[in-house]
Design a protein around this motif. Structure first.
Motif, short mmCIF file in Angstrom:
data_model
loop_
_atom_site.label_atom_id
_atom_site.label_comp_id
_atom_site.label_asym_id
_atom_site.label_seq_id
_atom_site.Cartn_x
_atom_site.Cartn_y
_atom_site.Cartn_z
N THR A 113 -35.99 73.50 -64.02
CA THR A 113 -34.89 72.89 -64.77
C THR A 113 -33.80 72.38 -63.83
OG1 THR A 113 -35.34 74.38 -66.60
CG2 THR A 113 -33.19 73.32 -66.60
N VAL A 114 -33.37 73.25 -62.91
CA VAL A 114 -32.32 72.84 -61.97
C VAL A 114 -32.77 71.62 -61.16
CG1 VAL A 114 -31.08 73.53 -59.87
CG2 VAL A 114 -31.29 75.12 -61.77
N GLU B 44 -26.43 59.11 -60.73
CA GLU B 44 -27.19 58.90 -59.50
C GLU B 44 -27.99 60.16 -59.20
OE1 GLU B 44 -28.78 56.83 -56.61
OE2 GLU B 44 -27.13 55.92 -57.76
N PRO B 45 -29.33 60.13 -59.33
CA PRO B 45 -30.12 61.35 -59.11
C PRO B 45 -29.92 61.93 -57.70
CG PRO B 45 -31.47 59.63 -60.05
CD PRO B 45 -30.18 58.99 -59.65
N TRP B 46 -29.87 63.26 -57.66
CA TRP B 46 -29.69 63.97 -56.40
C TRP B 46 -31.09 64.27 -55.86
CZ3 TRP B 46 -25.74 68.58 -56.41
CH2 TRP B 46 -25.19 68.70 -55.13
N VAL B 47 -31.71 63.26 -55.23
CA VAL B 47 -33.14 63.32 -54.90
C VAL B 47 -33.49 64.53 -54.03
CG1 VAL B 47 -35.06 62.01 -53.89
CG2 VAL B 47 -33.27 60.82 -55.11
N VAL C 269 -37.13 63.55 -70.34
CA VAL C 269 -36.16 62.84 -71.18
C VAL C 269 -34.84 62.70 -70.41
CG1 VAL C 269 -34.88 62.91 -73.37
CG2 VAL C 269 -37.23 63.82 -73.24
N HIS C 270 -34.32 61.49 -70.34
CA HIS C 270 -33.07 61.27 -69.62
C HIS C 270 -31.92 61.94 -70.36
CE1 HIS C 270 -34.38 58.52 -66.46
NE2 HIS C 270 -35.31 58.16 -67.33
N ILE C 271 -31.15 62.74 -69.64
CA ILE C 271 -30.06 63.46 -70.31
C ILE C 271 -28.69 62.99 -69.85
CG2 ILE C 271 -31.35 65.55 -70.92
CD1 ILE C 271 -30.29 66.83 -68.40
N PHE C 272 -28.65 62.19 -68.81
CA PHE C 272 -27.37 61.63 -68.37
C PHE C 272 -27.39 60.12 -68.64
CE2 PHE C 272 -28.02 65.26 -65.37
CZ PHE C 272 -27.03 66.06 -65.89
N GLY C 273 -26.24 59.52 -68.53
CA GLY C 273 -26.14 58.09 -68.75
C GLY C 273 -26.76 57.28 -67.62
#
Lengths: 209, 230
Positions: free
Chosen positions: B160-161, B181-184, B173-177
């Protein structure tokens, strides 16, 4: 004193039971697994031939002739997928290939362009190579770049990482040389076998009949 | 070795004998307490879906192998017990391999060679040797189920984290707008270690606070008893 007979009895019985369980699982899941693999195969064809709208599946007979197959069903059948765009233009063929890797057999599909005479894409369908090392033959983007325009007019060869000089060479993954070489052998064997068949039937394949 | 012996990484809690199911799920959680099975924990938790699938596959193997090992425990000479356990565990792993391939080839591809490697997961042999080889079938099965679900729970926490921060999604499922910016980093190996550290710290803090509360309560009760006695 070591109880030899009880040890043999127990190990023998346990092995027999384990064997029966595995055979039971194989028999009961075989059809379903085959169905899933066929779906995966269709997805691979779509991935390897971007823009594909129509496909014709050819079975390859022993004398090198082709026959149209109704679907991807059936085992031990040599198959080739010809892809066409929405206007019916021939895009290329996708061929199944396999070769013994480090841990087990590597199964893959690759796209071949008869017009350019190059391997234009490659995707691993099934493998059991070491995670993080050999498994990179299916995930490493730099390794995948080898197969964008891989010259098939010359014997395909895997070379040591960083020493690729010719368009028919595959740059091996550092730390996964055995798996990389297996991919090279697989493509070389398959191209050597399939290209003459494609050339022999090229007009028919382009027409899709 | 005690009945509930765990690895050298951490001592078994005193209350661990109570319920074989809850022990594995929480009190002796294989990841957060025993710190076992780190290879799949770090390798496949880059998405919740993979984490759940690996957790459930391990649960199946643990439950099945504990049950079978407990059934044959009295017949197996001690000289060949490890070989017998490994044969049973390898069989269960092979069954999982077939089942996952039959259920979803996508999940099978994502888990890749990690499914066969379940056979080398130290949690499974540890439970066989420390518990199932000595306890009755029902208790051993519950122990395997609890440990497996505890492992699946831990993997899901990490997944999850990593998926939320690393891809901005949960179960795909995208949960942010769109501006997120994903923290790859969290999808890469260092992200696995960082997430594990965060969870271990959280779990250890939670357990320490609980232990302190219980100690304070016990002390207060004792003082009350002493006061009543006086």
């Amino acid at each position: 004193m070591t109880p030899t007979v009880p040890m043999i009895k127990v190990l023998g019985t346990v092995s027999l039971l384990c064997g029966l369980l595995i055979v039971g699982a194989d028999v009961n899941t075989h059809a379903r697994i085959r169905h899933n693999q066929e779906l995966m195969m269709k997805e691979s064809v779509a991935h390897l031939l971007p823009g594909i709208q129509k496909q014709v599946i050819y079975g390859i007979e022993d004398n090198g002739d082709l026959k149209i197959l109704p679907g991807v069903e059936g085992e031990n059948v040599k198959r080739m997928f010809a892809g066409y765009d929405s206007s019916g233009k021939f895009l290329g063929v996708v061929i199944e290939a396999s070769e013994r890797g480090y841990a087990d057999v590597i199964s893959a599909m690759y796209a071949y362009s008869p017009d350019k005479k190059v391997v234009s894409g490659y995707q691993v369908v099934d493998m059991r190579e070491t995670p993080g090392l050999g498994s990179r033959i299916g995930t490493d983007e730099k390794f995948a770049e080898n197969f964008k325009e891989l010259d098939a007019t010359h014997p395909i060869k895997t070379v040591k990482h960083g020493t690729k000089q010719n368009p028919w060479e595959i740059d091996a993954i550092s730390g996964a040389t055995i798996s990389s070489r297996a991919v090279g052998r697989m493509l070389q064997k398959s191209v050597a076998e399939m290209v003459p068949v494609i050339n022999k039937n090229l007009d028919r394949i382009k027409r899709g009949d | 070795m005690s009945d509930n012996a765990v690895s050298c990484h951490s001592p078994a809690p005193a209350a661990a004998k109570d319920n074989p199911f809850l022990n594995g799920l929480w009190k002796q959680n294989p990841v957060f307490v025993q710190v076992l099975g780190m290879c799949p924990t770090l390798a496949i938790t880059n998405s919740v879906r993979n984490a759940i699938a690996m957790g459930l596959a391990t649960t199946f193997v643990l439950t099945g192998s504990n049950c079978l090992i407990s059934m044959v425990r009295k017949m197996v000479p001690k000289q060949v017990r490890i070989a017998t356990y490994i044969a049973i565990i390898a069989t269960m792993v092979t069954l999982v391999d077939y089942l996952v391939k039959a259920i979803s080839i996508t999940v099978y591809k994502a888990l890749g060679a990690y499914i066969p490697l379940i056979v080398a997961n130290c949690i499974i042999l540890e439970r066989a040797e420390a518990y199932a080889g000595k306890k009755p079938v029902l208790k051993s099965t519950l122990d395997g189920l609890g440990m497996g679900l505890g492992f699946a729970f831990a993997l899901s926490c990490l997944g999850t984290v990593r998926e939320v921060l690393g891809a901005g999604t949960f179960l795909g499922v995208h949960i942010f707008g769109p501006n997120f910016e994903p923290w790859v980093l969290f999808l890469l190996p260092p992200g696995g270690f960082i997430s594990l550290a965060i969870w271990l710290l959280t779990f250890a803090t939670f357990r320490e606070r609980k232990a302190k509360r219980e100690a304070a309560k016990a002390k207060a009760d004792l003082e009350q008893l002493e006061a009543a006695a006086v």
